[in-house]
Structures are given as C-alpha cells and as structure tokens.
Motif scaffolding. Structure first.
Motif, mmCIF file in Angstrom:
data_model
loop_
_atom_site.group_PDB
_atom_site.id
_atom_site.type_symbol
_atom_site.label_atom_id
_atom_site.label_comp_id
_atom_site.label_asym_id
_atom_site.label_seq_id
_atom_site.Cartn_x
_atom_site.Cartn_y
_atom_site.Cartn_z
ATOM 1 N N LEU A 9 1.073 -1.249 -0.126
ATOM 2 C CA LEU A 9 -0.075 -0.096 0.029
ATOM 3 C C LEU A 9 0.789 1.508 0.101
ATOM 4 O O LEU A 9 0.639 2.397 -0.684
ATOM 5 N N ILE A 10 1.985 1.186 0.879
ATOM 6 C CA ILE A 10 2.773 2.393 0.952
ATOM 7 C C ILE A 10 3.457 2.651 -0.678
ATOM 8 O O ILE A 10 3.612 3.591 -1.157
ATOM 9 N N GLN A 12 2.312 1.773 -3.434
ATOM 10 C CA GLN A 12 1.330 2.315 -4.478
ATOM 11 C C GLN A 12 0.792 3.624 -4.229
ATOM 12 O O GLN A 12 0.858 4.534 -4.945
ATOM 13 N N LEU A 13 0.901 4.107 -2.876
ATOM 14 C CA LEU A 13 0.324 5.635 -2.538
ATOM 15 C C LEU A 13 1.565 6.500 -2.850
ATOM 16 O O LEU A 13 1.174 7.592 -3.363
ATOM 17 N N LYS A 15 3.309 6.337 -5.570
ATOM 18 C CA LYS A 15 3.332 6.797 -7.212
ATOM 19 C C LYS A 15 2.436 7.949 -7.264
ATOM 20 O O LYS A 15 2.391 8.582 -8.238
ATOM 21 N N LEU A 16 1.558 8.490 -6.173
ATOM 22 C CA LEU A 16 0.648 9.837 -6.247
ATOM 23 C C LEU A 16 1.743 10.886 -6.384
ATOM 24 O O LEU A 16 2.876 10.883 -5.748
ATOM 25 N N LEU A 19 3.530 12.592 -3.231
ATOM 26 C CA LEU A 19 3.815 11.971 -2.257
ATOM 27 C C LEU A 19 4.821 11.051 -2.316
ATOM 28 O O LEU A 19 5.006 10.269 -3.388
ATOM 29 N N ARG A 25 4.460 6.609 3.687
ATOM 30 C CA ARG A 25 4.303 5.885 4.979
ATOM 31 C C ARG A 25 3.543 6.546 6.063
ATOM 32 O O ARG A 25 2.762 5.998 6.650
ATOM 33 N N ALA A 27 1.345 8.719 5.801
ATOM 34 C CA ALA A 27 -0.329 8.600 5.142
ATOM 35 C C ALA A 27 -0.755 7.491 5.475
ATOM 36 O O ALA A 27 -2.039 7.167 6.219
ATOM 37 N N VAL A 28 0.012 6.311 5.358
ATOM 38 C CA VAL A 28 -0.495 4.837 5.479
ATOM 39 C C VAL A 28 -0.778 4.752 7.121
ATOM 40 O O VAL A 28 -1.771 3.899 7.474
ATOM 41 N N LEU B 16 -5.277 13.590 4.265
ATOM 42 C CA LEU B 16 -4.086 12.919 4.678
ATOM 43 C C LEU B 16 -2.885 13.796 4.918
ATOM 44 O O LEU B 16 -2.924 15.016 4.382
ATOM 45 N N PRO B 17 -2.071 13.643 5.912
ATOM 46 C CA PRO B 17 -0.925 14.367 6.089
ATOM 47 C C PRO B 17 -0.021 14.576 4.965
ATOM 48 O O PRO B 17 0.265 13.553 4.045
ATOM 49 N N LEU B 38 -3.360 2.758 -11.811
ATOM 50 C CA LEU B 38 -2.986 3.270 -10.329
ATOM 51 C C LEU B 38 -4.369 3.264 -9.400
ATOM 52 O O LEU B 38 -4.221 2.737 -8.209
ATOM 53 N N LEU B 42 -5.052 0.819 -6.345
ATOM 54 C CA LEU B 42 -4.992 1.632 -4.970
ATOM 55 C C LEU B 42 -5.975 1.223 -4.228
ATOM 56 O O LEU B 42 -6.096 0.858 -2.986
ATOM 57 N N LEU B 45 -5.658 -2.368 -2.545
ATOM 58 C CA LEU B 45 -4.661 -2.437 -1.685
ATOM 59 C C LEU B 45 -5.256 -1.906 -0.375
ATOM 60 O O LEU B 45 -4.763 -2.403 0.591
#
Lengths: 197, 197
Positions: A9-10, A12-13, A15-16, A19, A25, A27-28, B16-17, B38, B42, B45
């Motif tokens: 998940l970290i 994939q996130l 890739k935004l 971020l 990390r 954010a997760v 989100l932070p 994407l 996401l 996940l």
C-alpha cells in the motif's frame, strides 16, 4: 517489518504526485489509525469515482456524465471556446469564475523532442468544433512555456481558414507579484502592454 | 465544476498528512487518468489493508497478524524492549536495522497541557512486560522534546522497582550534520559526551 499488505500500500500511494515514500508511509499510518473515519470513506469515494467518472466526449473534461455538466449547461456561452492543455487548467479557470464559455482540453502540448505530434492531441476535434456557426472566438489558454507557445502557434495556423477570432491570455505582472522577483521577460511584456490607469 | 464525486474524493484525500487541497486535486487527476494502473490497484490495496491490518496486542505494532511478526520472530532478542512513541518510530528503527530486540509502542507522549496522562497511554502493559524474567534492558527511544523527555522521566520512575537497566538514546551531532547549523543544546550535549577517537 510492517507486513506485505502495508508495504504494498505504501508503494502504491507513493506513486501519487506530491507523495514520496516517506510521506506515503506517514499517510498509511494515519489511514490505519483512523480506519473508520478516514480509510473506509476514502475507499468508498475512490470506488465511487472509479465507477462514475467519465471523460467528456466533447471537451475532454472529467465528470460523472458525458457530455459533462459544463458542456450541457444552457447558461454557458457557446460562442467562445477556451483551449487548455489539461483538465487541471480547466478546473483552475473555473475556480477563477472569470470565464463563462465552454472548453476544449487538448490533453497535452506539442513536443517534437518527446515525440508528441498533432495526432497525439485532441486537436482535430477542436478544428471541427471551431467550424460550428455559433463559435466566434477561440481563446488559447496554454502555458507560457516554449512548448505552450509553439502549440499555440500551431493551433492558430491550423484554425487559420476558419471564421473565428483567435486570442491568447495576456502576459504581465501577476497580482500580488513583487517587481524585483519577476523575470525580465515578464517585466518587458508587462511594460510593452502597459495601459492608461 | 468537477462533479460531486470528484470533489468529495479531493476533500477526503486532502485529509491525509502531506496533501493539501491543491496536491489532492493533482493526485485525483492523476488517479482518474491512470485508472487501470493506479486507481484500481490502490482501491484494492487499501481494501486489503483495511481488512487485514491488526494492532499487535503485545507491542502495539501494526501488522496483518496479532501478535505481530516482530513479536513472533524467534530470532529477536527478548531481553531488550525498545519503547517508542509511535508505530512510525518503530518502523524507522527497523529500517536502521540496528536493533534486534522487541518493541513497545506507548501510543503517544505524556502531555499535561493536552490532557494526556499515563492512563491514556499503553504504559501499564509496559510495566507488566518489564517484569518478565527474561527482560534485562528497557531502551527509552522517545523524542528529544520536552514532552518526550518528561515521558522518559516518568517511565524511568514508574519502572524503578523492577530489575532492569533503563537507557535512553545518545544525543549528539547527526551524521552528515554541519556544526554551524546545529542548535546550542545539541552541540553542548555532543561536547559533554565526547569520546576518544
């Protein structure tokens, strides 16, 4: 260390845009801590957007309907088409509330170095739309960069035979801008286009 | 302008932070453009993490199992417990690969001003774990802030009667740190704790 589910998940996130691995990390962690109030609603909203968002076949905007609500809005002025590079620019112009016409998203700029030619962009459709009798003006609201300006030139030539006025955004001092932080190009453009107060 | 589904998604993402409204909007545009590569992965996940992630009942780590894989790992040294404020700090220490013991996450720092007392943190369980015969050292890896240090003092007093060594992280010049950018407190701590080369 954090389990394969969390690590995936970290990744994939991160890739935004905006971020990196570190902020992904963080954010997760916040998502896991606020599962009920943050994570589950986010999943639902993402799923909803994934199901409903469509690309407008007329202008290229993203909306939950096709044609989009802007193209369908009877109060918009159909005589003026504002050409933008990206949906983000369309949204920025809408936030300014300064434009009441309709839009056309090219989906990018011409860039010979990157191999982006006219056929890669949504340009043929623009020419087609410009030929409609009700259209009187095409505003080229493209970036003031080399690619943006060469795309604007190309579009102006391409639309040359059509009976419409073609205009571009004004260059000048941004509101709130301090003169000594501005580049020389902007300053000289602002000076050349000076207006009586 | 962008449809209620998209606007709701932007608002949720901007909680989100590290993501403000502007970067959340950019992220949503990218998500919509790259729906297959994407957005859909996401969603999957996030759903997977929401379903599987548990809080370890022993140390407070997040993992897909409870007790977590660190607490279950037979290769970890059970004689040393490293106390951290947050799961993020646990992960940071694991990335350093410098610690082979087990952890305890307090879930925050004591903060009388914010009304956070010992009962709001996972402290009673730490005292209980420290009493186990195999435990010989408790490392207080808390932030070098006022709240972090007063929490460390409180924990040291609370664990006073138990037969364990209580230690804290060393203060000093961070690796790669330039002296003239360091605060006086760090410099004087590094000077006091100087060591023969």
């Amino acid at each position: 260390m954090a389990g394969p589910d969390i690590e995936a998940l970290i990744r994939q996130l991160s890739k935004l845009p905006g971020l990196g691995p570190r902020s992904a990390r963080r954010a997760v962690l916040v998502l896991i801590k606020k599962k009920e109030s943050l994570m589950l609603p986010l999943i639902q909203l993402l799923q909803q957007a994934a199901d409903s968002v469509k690309i407008c076949g007329t202008c290229g905007n993203f909306d939950s309907q096709n044609p989009c609500s802007l193209c369908l809005d009877p109060k918009r002025d159909r005589s003026t088409i504002c050409v933008v590079e990206d949906v983000a620019d369309l949204w920025a112009l809408e936030r300014s509330a300064a434009f009441r016409g309709i839009y056309h998203v090219t989906g990018g700029l011409l860039s010979p170095l990157d191999g982006v030619g006219p056929d890669d962009l949504n340009i043929a459709e623009l020419a087609h739309r410009s030929e409609a009798k009700e259209v009187t003006e095409i505003i080229l609201a493209l970036s003031a960069t080399v690619d943006g300006q060469s795309t604007a030139h190309y579009l102006a030539e391409r639309l040359d035979g059509i009976d419409v006025t073609i205009s571009g955004l004004a260059h000048g001092v941004p509101l709130g801008g301090e003169l000594d932080y501005l580049d020389e190009g902007t300053l000289s453009a602002a000076l050349k286009a000076r207006r009586p107060v």
